[in-house]
Design a protein around this motif. Sequence first.
Motif, PDB file in Angstrom:
ATOM      1  N   ARG A 189       0.839  -1.206   0.000  1.00 17.79           N
ATOM      2  CA  ARG A 189       0.000   0.000   0.000  1.00 17.79           C
ATOM      3  C   ARG A 189       0.875   1.257   0.000  1.00 17.79           C
ATOM      4  NH1 ARG A 189      -2.315  -3.312   3.884  1.00 17.79           N
ATOM      5  NH2 ARG A 189      -2.056  -1.876   5.644  1.00 17.79           N
ATOM      6  N   GLU A 190       1.970   1.220   0.738  1.00 19.87           N
ATOM      7  CA  GLU A 190       2.919   2.345   0.721  1.00 19.87           C
ATOM      8  C   GLU A 190       3.486   2.544  -0.685  1.00 19.87           C
ATOM      9  OE1 GLU A 190       5.899   1.413   3.564  1.00 19.87           O
ATOM     10  OE2 GLU A 190       4.661   1.889   5.304  1.00 19.87           O
ATOM     11  N   LEU A 239      -3.640  17.866  -1.048  1.00 20.16           N
ATOM     12  CA  LEU A 239      -3.258  16.485  -0.802  1.00 20.16           C
ATOM     13  C   LEU A 239      -3.737  16.035   0.574  1.00 20.16           C
ATOM     14  CD1 LEU A 239       0.376  16.292  -2.217  1.00 20.16           C
ATOM     15  CD2 LEU A 239      -1.810  15.969  -3.398  1.00 20.16           C
ATOM     16  N   GLY A 240      -4.087  14.754   0.662  1.00 23.86           N
ATOM     17  CA  GLY A 240      -4.453  14.144   1.931  1.00 23.86           C
ATOM     18  C   GLY A 240      -3.453  13.061   2.271  1.00 23.86           C
ATOM     19  N   ALA A 300       1.493  17.756  12.163  1.00 26.92           N
ATOM     20  CA  ALA A 300       2.605  18.000  11.224  1.00 26.92           C
ATOM     21  C   ALA A 300       3.533  16.796  11.107  1.00 26.92           C
ATOM     22  CB  ALA A 300       3.396  19.226  11.676  1.00 26.92           C
ATOM     23  N   ASP A 301       3.548  15.939  12.131  1.00 27.94           N
ATOM     24  CA  ASP A 301       4.548  14.868  12.180  1.00 27.94           C
ATOM     25  C   ASP A 301       4.070  13.570  11.517  1.00 27.94           C
ATOM     26  OD1 ASP A 301       2.597  14.363  14.064  1.00 27.94           O
ATOM     27  OD2 ASP A 301       3.984  13.598  15.583  1.00 27.94           O
ATOM     28  N   ILE A 302       3.441  13.685  10.355  1.00 24.05           N
ATOM     29  CA  ILE A 302       3.035  12.492   9.622  1.00 24.05           C
ATOM     30  C   ILE A 302       3.846  12.379   8.337  1.00 24.05           C
ATOM     31  CG2 ILE A 302       0.696  12.387  10.563  1.00 24.05           C
ATOM     32  CD1 ILE A 302      -0.290  13.745   7.994  1.00 24.05           C
ATOM     33  N   ASN A 303       3.837  11.201   7.782  1.00 21.43           N
ATOM     34  CA  ASN A 303       4.543  10.947   6.524  1.00 21.43           C
ATOM     35  C   ASN A 303       3.753  11.587   5.382  1.00 21.43           C
ATOM     36  OD1 ASN A 303       5.806   9.888   4.252  1.00 21.43           O
ATOM     37  ND2 ASN A 303       5.985   7.827   5.098  1.00 21.43           N
ATOM     38  N   HIS A 304       4.399  12.436   4.591  1.00 20.83           N
ATOM     39  CA  HIS A 304       3.715  13.111   3.491  1.00 20.83           C
ATOM     40  C   HIS A 304       3.842  12.348   2.174  1.00 20.83           C
ATOM     41  CE1 HIS A 304       3.751  16.332   6.465  1.00 20.83           C
ATOM     42  NE2 HIS A 304       2.764  16.857   5.779  1.00 20.83           N
ATOM     43  N   ALA A 333       0.077   5.736   8.953  1.00 21.60           N
ATOM     44  CA  ALA A 333       1.065   4.652   8.979  1.00 21.60           C
ATOM     45  C   ALA A 333       0.504   3.353   8.419  1.00 21.60           C
ATOM     46  CB  ALA A 333       1.552   4.428  10.410  1.00 21.60           C
ATOM     47  N   GLN A 334      -0.754   3.051   8.755  1.00 19.71           N
ATOM     48  CA  GLN A 334      -1.329   1.772   8.355  1.00 19.71           C
ATOM     49  C   GLN A 334      -1.952   1.796   6.964  1.00 19.71           C
ATOM     50  OE1 GLN A 334      -4.076   0.343  11.338  1.00 19.71           O
ATOM     51  NE2 GLN A 334      -2.512   0.236  12.942  1.00 19.71           N
TER      52      GLN A 334
END
Length: 519
Positions: free
Chosen positions: A292-293, A315-316, A328-332, A475-476
């Motif tokens: 999925r990544e 973007l989401g 802010a601390d999520i993977n873009h 993340a998931q």
Amino acid sequence: MLGKRRNSLTIAAAIGLAAAASAGIAAESTFIGAFDVGPAGNAQKFNPLTASAGFSFYNKYFSTLTLYDVGLQKVAGDLAQSWHYSADGKTLTIKLRQGVKWHDGKPLSARDVKFTLEMVQNPDMASVFASRLGAVADIKAADDATVVLALSAPDATLPDAFTNIMILPEHLLGKLAAKDLRSADWWKSPVGTGPYKWNKYLPDQYVELTANASFYRGKPKLDKLINRYFKDGSSAAIALQAGEIQYSYLTLDQVRENEKNQAYKVVAGSSHVLNYIGVNKNDPRFKDVRIREAILLAIDRKAIVKSLYGGGATLGNCVLTMPKYVPADINHYETNVAQARTLLAQAGWDKLSKGEPIELLTYYNDQLSKDVVAALQFMLAQVGINLKPRFVDAPSFGPLVDAGKFSMVFAGSGNGPDPSALAPLLASAYAPPKGVNRMRVNSPEIDQLFQAGQRESDEGQRTEIYKNLCRVTNAQLPWIPLWVANRFGGFANNTQGVIWTPAPGGGRYQDLPETWSLR
């Protein structure tokens, strides 16, 4: 030019707009809209308890206990004058607005609210909102103006849930069983408490409403409000351009076409709908999160937004899109084709896929969406994921995914102001046939966060819970998030007081239709 035009028209501004009405309808007192064109429509399906869209027109003749403001930020009372929870959060007391009458002259009563909420809960009604009332253990009409809900567990999300539940008249429907009311002919000549009263329905042509002189906020300025049916959105746009109607949902292509002659005005705003790629979690090819990544990393989302959406999308990166819930601390997930190939190799994609194409199912059939699907097909082919697009209509899409007859979808989900609305779409308890968790998401962390958000009444703490929900879904990747695109409403040039904002499913906000008028 399009960007400048968007900036000049706010989402929910009162717009001065109008046009001549179609032949045989008095233009000076009649507003004609294509209310059921576009993704927020629900043409000729009149039971709002079983609907997931169409609320912008239902709200013209029915009323709800609560509604959002036009910015979808704050819940306020509609039929409810006020409400409050007990100290332990297990009792919700609702006080009804005084002086509200049904279209037949009978007064609104707490019995109507009790009847409606119990109908929503009844399995024979198969209401899409039943899950939102899961914590409601008992409903009492304490007096004519007071409804008391006993809850099995605290549920701070109920005021949000009420924005979609149209209150029905117990004195007219109380003797009908839920299974009979579900598809009763009554819906084609209903009685509500809204600003307009049902007058006429001609199948496949229109519904005509007339002003409710007894409406609690005052008689509407317009004599009639008409919902005209169209075979497709293109026909509605042509009618709007010709001055036959005053409102229609528009696609980006239609907005661009209108720039040539500016036959009508356009209001743009965020759709609050997250477009995503969904995968069947029961399909062994997609169980490994690395796959999925890789799908997300292979897609140049910025290029698609710039070239196909004209910059009109954001973007989401998780299932939530309201800025207050996105930390802010999520993977873009910046595009990285090389990394996508590496992840696929590590996950054994070649063995899993066996080189076979994957069907990408979607109910989006407009030209822009077809161009987007073509772009997705090209980009994923670069990493060895071969898509075979399949376009179906919305009524066909639901049964296919409910039955698990899909591998991958390109879809969208309403991302309203309260994240709890997503629980039926993502919580494991609602996988088909029990609900609409159609991607078969099964994550204990996601389940726990939705439950925590439901029970927490402190707004600051709820916000932190949902920020964590964003982190977990980032993340998931239970859904592979893409973007939130703008949506557009087109209005003729001489109406006054019209309020409109894009909203998932339509409705849910106070658009004050009794103030609309024509110059």
